[in-house]
Write a protein that holds these residues in place. Structure first.
Motif, PDB file in Angstrom:
ATOM      1  N   LEU A 179       8.183  -0.036  10.263  1.00  0.00           N
ATOM      2  CA  LEU A 179       7.344  -1.230  10.146  1.00  0.00           C
ATOM      3  C   LEU A 179       6.694  -1.331   9.041  1.00  0.00           C
ATOM      4  O   LEU A 179       6.884  -2.501   8.302  1.00  0.00           O
ATOM      5  N   LEU A 180       6.048  -0.370   8.308  1.00  0.00           N
ATOM      6  CA  LEU A 180       5.345  -0.185   7.116  1.00  0.00           C
ATOM      7  C   LEU A 180       6.227  -0.567   5.901  1.00  0.00           C
ATOM      8  O   LEU A 180       5.920  -1.500   4.987  1.00  0.00           O
ATOM      9  N   LYS A 181       7.575   0.070   5.924  1.00  0.00           N
ATOM     10  CA  LYS A 181       8.405  -0.487   4.882  1.00  0.00           C
ATOM     11  C   LYS A 181       9.062  -1.670   4.950  1.00  0.00           C
ATOM     12  O   LYS A 181       9.140  -2.511   3.956  1.00  0.00           O
ATOM     13  N   ALA A 182       9.313  -2.244   6.235  1.00  0.00           N
ATOM     14  CA  ALA A 182       9.350  -3.576   6.447  1.00  0.00           C
ATOM     15  C   ALA A 182       8.288  -4.676   5.918  1.00  0.00           C
ATOM     16  O   ALA A 182       8.850  -5.602   5.691  1.00  0.00           O
ATOM     17  N   ARG A 183       7.342  -4.000   5.802  1.00  0.00           N
ATOM     18  CA  ARG A 183       5.991  -5.007   5.263  1.00  0.00           C
ATOM     19  C   ARG A 183       5.769  -4.802   3.856  1.00  0.00           C
ATOM     20  O   ARG A 183       4.931  -5.274   3.102  1.00  0.00           O
ATOM     21  N   GLY A 184       6.432  -4.031   3.236  1.00  0.00           N
ATOM     22  CA  GLY A 184       6.550  -3.751   1.788  1.00  0.00           C
ATOM     23  C   GLY A 184       5.736  -2.803   1.524  1.00  0.00           C
ATOM     24  O   GLY A 184       5.605  -2.484   0.183  1.00  0.00           O
ATOM     25  N   HIS A 185       5.308  -1.549   2.239  1.00  0.00           N
ATOM     26  CA  HIS A 185       4.381  -0.557   1.950  1.00  0.00           C
ATOM     27  C   HIS A 185       5.238   0.629   1.459  1.00  0.00           C
ATOM     28  O   HIS A 185       6.451   0.896   1.930  1.00  0.00           O
ATOM     29  N   GLU A 186       4.774   1.335   0.666  1.00  0.00           N
ATOM     30  CA  GLU A 186       5.479   2.764   0.615  1.00  0.00           C
ATOM     31  C   GLU A 186       4.794   3.888   1.464  1.00  0.00           C
ATOM     32  O   GLU A 186       3.814   3.955   1.845  1.00  0.00           O
ATOM     33  N   VAL A 187       5.944   4.601   2.009  1.00  0.00           N
ATOM     34  CA  VAL A 187       5.669   5.693   2.916  1.00  0.00           C
ATOM     35  C   VAL A 187       5.728   7.290   2.788  1.00  0.00           C
ATOM     36  O   VAL A 187       6.951   7.487   2.107  1.00  0.00           O
ATOM     37  N   THR A 188       4.712   8.235   2.514  1.00  0.00           N
ATOM     38  CA  THR A 188       5.055   9.314   2.329  1.00  0.00           C
ATOM     39  C   THR A 188       4.631  10.211   3.734  1.00  0.00           C
ATOM     40  O   THR A 188       3.610   9.968   4.145  1.00  0.00           O
ATOM     41  N   MET A 229       0.963  -1.193   0.119  1.00  0.00           N
ATOM     42  CA  MET A 229       0.072   0.002  -0.109  1.00  0.00           C
ATOM     43  C   MET A 229       0.800   1.157   0.208  1.00  0.00           C
ATOM     44  O   MET A 229       2.167   1.256   0.573  1.00  0.00           O
ATOM     45  N   ARG A 230       0.419   2.230  -0.520  1.00  0.00           N
ATOM     46  CA  ARG A 230       0.874   3.713  -0.263  1.00  0.00           C
ATOM     47  C   ARG A 230       0.299   4.282   0.833  1.00  0.00           C
ATOM     48  O   ARG A 230      -0.947   4.457   0.975  1.00  0.00           O
ATOM     49  N   VAL A 231       1.017   4.613   1.826  1.00  0.00           N
ATOM     50  CA  VAL A 231       0.451   5.105   3.092  1.00  0.00           C
ATOM     51  C   VAL A 231       0.799   6.450   3.119  1.00  0.00           C
ATOM     52  O   VAL A 231       2.268   6.657   3.429  1.00  0.00           O
ATOM     53  N   LEU A 232       0.062   7.377   3.678  1.00  0.00           N
ATOM     54  CA  LEU A 232       0.563   8.941   3.739  1.00  0.00           C
ATOM     55  C   LEU A 232       0.596   8.833   5.319  1.00  0.00           C
ATOM     56  O   LEU A 232      -0.705   8.744   6.247  1.00  0.00           O
ATOM     57  N   VAL A 233       1.622   9.223   5.919  1.00  0.00           N
ATOM     58  CA  VAL A 233       1.587   9.643   7.626  1.00  0.00           C
ATOM     59  C   VAL A 233       2.062  10.973   7.958  1.00  0.00           C
ATOM     60  O   VAL A 233       2.828  11.553   7.576  1.00  0.00           O
ATOM     61  N   ALA A 283       2.730   0.639  17.118  1.00  0.00           N
ATOM     62  CA  ALA A 283       3.172   0.473  15.581  1.00  0.00           C
ATOM     63  C   ALA A 283       2.252  -0.548  14.883  1.00  0.00           C
ATOM     64  O   ALA A 283       1.696  -0.503  13.950  1.00  0.00           O
ATOM     65  N   GLY A 284       2.307  -1.709  15.669  1.00  0.00           N
ATOM     66  CA  GLY A 284       1.603  -2.878  15.287  1.00  0.00           C
ATOM     67  C   GLY A 284       0.154  -2.871  15.149  1.00  0.00           C
ATOM     68  O   GLY A 284      -0.339  -3.367  13.887  1.00  0.00           O
ATOM     69  N   ILE A 285      -0.588  -2.179  16.081  1.00  0.00           N
ATOM     70  CA  ILE A 285      -1.755  -1.982  16.100  1.00  0.00           C
ATOM     71  C   ILE A 285      -2.123  -0.956  14.697  1.00  0.00           C
ATOM     72  O   ILE A 285      -3.210  -1.168  14.232  1.00  0.00           O
ATOM     73  N   LEU A 286      -1.635  -0.033  14.724  1.00  0.00           N
ATOM     74  CA  LEU A 286      -1.748   0.764  13.558  1.00  0.00           C
ATOM     75  C   LEU A 286      -1.746   0.278  12.209  1.00  0.00           C
ATOM     76  O   LEU A 286      -2.325   0.422  11.144  1.00  0.00           O
ATOM     77  N   ALA A 287      -0.494  -0.671  12.003  1.00  0.00           N
ATOM     78  CA  ALA A 287      -0.222  -1.415  10.654  1.00  0.00           C
ATOM     79  C   ALA A 287      -1.631  -2.575  10.368  1.00  0.00           C
ATOM     80  O   ALA A 287      -1.744  -2.628   9.648  1.00  0.00           O
ATOM     81  N   HIS A 288      -1.984  -2.880  11.495  1.00  0.00           N
ATOM     82  CA  HIS A 288      -3.014  -3.854  11.613  1.00  0.00           C
ATOM     83  C   HIS A 288      -4.297  -3.106  11.180  1.00  0.00           C
ATOM     84  O   HIS A 288      -5.057  -3.846  10.318  1.00  0.00           O
ATOM     85  N   ALA A 289      -4.575  -2.047  11.568  1.00  0.00           N
ATOM     86  CA  ALA A 289      -5.606  -1.194  11.455  1.00  0.00           C
ATOM     87  C   ALA A 289      -5.654  -0.766   9.719  1.00  0.00           C
ATOM     88  O   ALA A 289      -6.816  -0.551   9.264  1.00  0.00           O
TER      89      ALA A 289
END
Length: 294
Positions: free
Chosen positions: A19-28, A1-5, A199-205
């Motif tokens: 965590l998000l990058k380690a799970r393969g997501h793109e972060v902006t 996913m592309r995630v905006l933070v 961070a885990g709960i946020l990624a899960h959500a």
């Protein structure tokens, strides 16, 4: 996913981004300063939401900054840093031609009224008895989107424990010197969570399409009192921890209204968080503290 933070450069944002990058997501990141993989709040306001699958807001001035006096000016900063950033993101999501699938906001357990006896889950009432509970109510209202094209989640976080920041950062030196101990009476509840679990709960959500509504971001063993926390931190460091910080000192440093956040607490349980299937890495305080000070 592309995630905006939003507010992604802070303590929680750094952990979530890793965590998000380690799970393969793109972060902006949305931040005040421009840079690689970033947009500014001004750009977000003028140009609208960039293409993204999910958005999170973590922005907010540190309420318990001991270097700032609890003046009307600082109170306004605390409010505006949360409400304005949340409004900006919520407006951008509402106007987006392709809105994100998920929108997650982190608020706080200050929503629930401090008590030595009550137990609160995600359906418990609150949000209307002091500056901080009213702040959470306004903050969560600012995030609300019309319609249901975007999944909306609010994580009410407890005290975040982790290496290199958060609450532990201010405590380690006195505790290492054997000068640590409970704050005030020590009887107040101390709802906590390890940074890796928040961070885990946020990624899960963000990832799990069935997660919706309010989740309590606290450890399941969070029926910890402040005195028990002080004892556990002392034990983890191999130091005594019985020198209490008197209530009067806390009030002198933080001001009477803000001191409530340290001198009083809530027993908060993550009933819905567990029901969504989230599995905690650090459900117990001892193991959480060992990881942090290792």
């Amino acid at each position: 996913m592309r995630v905006l933070v939003g507010g992604g450069t802070g303590f929680i944002g750094t952990a979530l981004t890793q965590l998000l990058k380690a799970r393969g997501h793109e972060v902006t990141l949305v931040s005040r300063k421009p840079g690689p993989d970033r947009i500014t709040w001004d750009e977000l306001t003028t140009s609208g939401l960039p293409r993204c699958d999910a958005a999170v807001n973590l922005a907010g001035e540190n309420i318990l900054n001991p270097l700032r006096r609890w003046t009307e000016v600082f109170q306004k900063e605390v409010l505006s840093s949360r409400l304005e950033t949340t409004h900006i993101l919520a407006r951008a999501i509402t106007k987006a031609a392709q809105p994100p699938q998920a929108w997650v906001l982190v608020t706080g357990v200050a929503y629930y009224q401090p008590s030595l006896t009550a137990e609160y889950d995600e359906d418990s009432p609150g949000g209307d008895f002091d500056f901080f509970s009213n702040l959470v109510t306004k903050w969560e209202a600012a995030a609300r989107l019309p319609g249901d094209s975007t999944r909306q989640v609010v994580v009410r976080s407890g005290v975040v424990l982790g290496r290199g920041g958060g609450a532990i950062g201010h405590m380690l030196l006195p505790f290492r010197l054997g000068l640590g101990g409970p704050i005030g009476s020590g009887h107040q509840f101390f709802p906590w969570i390890h940074i890796r679990d928040l961070a885990g709960i946020l990624a899960h959500a963000l990832e799990a399409s069935h997660v919706q509504g309010v989740l309590n971001g606290v450890a399941p063993a969070s029926t910890t009192t402040n005195a028990e926390f002080a004892q556990a931190l002392g034990t983890a460091l191999g130091r005594p921890a019985f020198i209490a910080l008197p209530s009067t000192a806390v009030q002198a440093i933080f001001g009477r209204e803000r001191a409530i956040m340290l001198l009083e607490g809530q027993k908060v349980v993550p009933r819905r968080t567990l029901a969504t299937g989230y599995q905690y890495s650090f459900p117990e305080l001892g193991a959480a503290l060992q990881e942090i000070i290792a």
